[in-house]
Design a protein around this motif. Structure first.
Motif, short mmCIF file in Angstrom:
data_model
loop_
_atom_site.label_atom_id
_atom_site.label_comp_id
_atom_site.label_asym_id
_atom_site.label_seq_id
_atom_site.Cartn_x
_atom_site.Cartn_y
_atom_site.Cartn_z
N LEU A 153 18.91 -24.94 3.63
CA LEU A 153 17.92 -24.12 4.34
C LEU A 153 18.68 -22.90 4.85
O LEU A 153 19.68 -23.04 5.56
N ALA A 154 18.22 -21.70 4.49
CA ALA A 154 18.98 -20.49 4.79
C ALA A 154 18.06 -19.31 5.05
O ALA A 154 16.83 -19.40 4.93
N GLY A 155 18.68 -18.19 5.39
CA GLY A 155 17.97 -16.93 5.60
C GLY A 155 18.74 -15.80 4.95
O GLY A 155 18.97 -15.80 3.76
N HIS A 156 19.12 -14.81 5.75
CA HIS A 156 20.03 -13.73 5.39
C HIS A 156 19.40 -12.62 4.55
O HIS A 156 19.56 -11.45 4.86
N ILE A 157 18.70 -12.96 3.47
CA ILE A 157 18.27 -11.91 2.53
C ILE A 157 16.87 -11.37 2.82
O ILE A 157 16.44 -10.45 2.13
N HIS A 158 16.16 -11.92 3.79
CA HIS A 158 14.80 -11.45 4.11
C HIS A 158 13.95 -11.36 2.84
O HIS A 158 13.43 -10.29 2.50
N PRO A 159 13.76 -12.45 2.12
CA PRO A 159 13.13 -12.39 0.80
C PRO A 159 11.70 -11.84 0.86
O PRO A 159 10.93 -12.17 1.75
N ALA A 160 11.37 -11.00 -0.13
CA ALA A 160 10.04 -10.39 -0.20
C ALA A 160 9.71 -10.10 -1.66
O ALA A 160 10.59 -9.94 -2.50
N VAL A 161 8.41 -10.05 -1.96
CA VAL A 161 7.93 -9.66 -3.28
C VAL A 161 6.76 -8.70 -3.10
O VAL A 161 6.14 -8.63 -2.03
N ARG A 162 6.46 -7.96 -4.16
CA ARG A 162 5.25 -7.14 -4.18
C ARG A 162 4.11 -8.01 -4.71
O ARG A 162 4.20 -8.56 -5.81
N LEU A 163 3.06 -8.11 -3.93
CA LEU A 163 1.93 -8.97 -4.27
C LEU A 163 0.76 -8.11 -4.73
O LEU A 163 0.27 -7.26 -4.00
N ALA A 164 0.34 -8.32 -5.97
CA ALA A 164 -0.78 -7.58 -6.53
C ALA A 164 -2.07 -8.34 -6.27
O ALA A 164 -2.18 -9.53 -6.57
N ASP A 165 -3.03 -7.65 -5.68
CA ASP A 165 -4.35 -8.22 -5.40
C ASP A 165 -5.39 -7.20 -5.84
O ASP A 165 -5.77 -6.32 -5.07
N GLY A 166 -5.85 -7.32 -7.07
CA GLY A 166 -6.75 -6.31 -7.61
C GLY A 166 -6.00 -5.02 -7.85
O GLY A 166 -4.95 -4.99 -8.49
N SER A 167 -6.52 -3.94 -7.28
CA SER A 167 -5.89 -2.63 -7.47
C SER A 167 -4.81 -2.35 -6.43
O SER A 167 -4.10 -1.37 -6.51
N GLU A 168 -4.68 -3.24 -5.43
CA GLU A 168 -3.71 -3.03 -4.36
C GLU A 168 -2.41 -3.78 -4.65
O GLU A 168 -2.39 -4.81 -5.31
N CYS A 169 -1.33 -3.23 -4.12
CA CYS A 169 -0.02 -3.88 -4.24
C CYS A 169 0.69 -3.74 -2.90
O CYS A 169 0.94 -2.63 -2.44
N VAL A 170 0.97 -4.86 -2.27
CA VAL A 170 1.61 -4.84 -0.97
C VAL A 170 2.89 -5.67 -1.02
O VAL A 170 3.01 -6.61 -1.82
N ARG A 171 3.85 -5.30 -0.18
CA ARG A 171 5.11 -6.03 -0.11
C ARG A 171 4.98 -7.12 0.94
O ARG A 171 4.65 -6.84 2.10
N CYS A 172 5.24 -8.36 0.55
CA CYS A 172 5.06 -9.49 1.45
C CYS A 172 6.35 -10.30 1.57
O CYS A 172 7.03 -10.55 0.56
#
Length: 227
Positions: A153-172
């Motif tokens: 169990l770790a952290g450090h890298i603050h993992p995130a992805v770009r999430l596509a929902d229809g025409s929108e794309c947000v970083r989560c």
């Protein structure tokens, strides 16, 4: 419908919470990563205009998580502070008041790369450990890795992805289940996201709009919601 998600790891049920924390019910333990207390003050002293009040907001989230889960132990997976604090930094007093209200909770910090001080200027009732700690079937450490003793169990890298929902794309931000264990998103509300390169078979659980949902990658760093 619960806003959280669940994951079985090493035969143990884990709850991936929408507040970026991870709860292990059998161990009555709440895990968070990368709280970066004092980060806003560091930036403001450098002349960067950043929002105030992040410490109060993060402590309120942490208090709510402890109350809702009934956890008796809190483990911070590194980067408890953003920089070694001076004794007069305001966040220290705020945390001390918060700690006094939660004196019955054991708090352990696995030192991260930002936790460079030998000790804090005041006693906050926090146990700092260097390296890793085996807790039940899990290995708690700051940076993701593979460990023969169990899933990390770790952290450090603050993992995130770009999430596509229809025409929108947000970083989560995401909880990233990789072959060696699980990486938690940063708990700090003033934290960026780091690019990840998931392998085939990895699982990702995106946090957004007050819920945690599993997502699948359609191409590098671009995810789609499942279900």
């Amino acid at each position: 419908m619960t806003p959280n998600a669940e994951l079985n790891l090493a035969g143990e049920r884990l709850v991936l919470r929408a507040d970026h924390s991870l709860f292990w019910p059998a161990g009555a333990t709440l895990f968070v990563a990368d709280t970066h207390f004092g980060k806003g003050g560091v930036f403001r002293r450098q002349g960067v205009n950043v929002p105030a009040g992040t410490t109060e907001a993060d402590l309120a989230r942490l208090e709510r998580a402890l109350r809702e889960t009934g956890a008796r132990r809190l483990i911070v997976l590194g980067d408890f502070v953003h920089a070694p604090p001076a004794c007069d930094e305001p966040w220290l007093a705020r945390f001390a008041d918060w700690r006094a209200r939660h004196a019955g909770i054991d708090i352990v910090v696995i030192r991260g790369n930002h936790d460079r001080m030998r000790e804090l200027p005041i006693d906050l009732g926090v146990d700092f450990l260097t390296g890793s700690r085996v807790t039940g079937p899990f290995v708690c450490r700051h940076e993701p890795a593979y460990d023969t003793r169990g899933p990390v169990l770790a952290g450090h890298i603050h993992p995130a992805v770009r999430l596509a929902d229809g025409s929108e794309c947000v970083r989560c931000p995401v909880f990233w289940r990789y072959a060696g264990g699980l990486v938690l998103p940063a708990f700090c509300s003033f934290a960026g996201g780091g690019r990840i390169n998931p392998a085939v078979g990895d699982r990702m659980f995106a946090v957004g709009a007050g819920e945690v949902v599993e997502v699948g990658l359609s191409r590098p760093e671009r995810a789609t919601r499942q279900g």
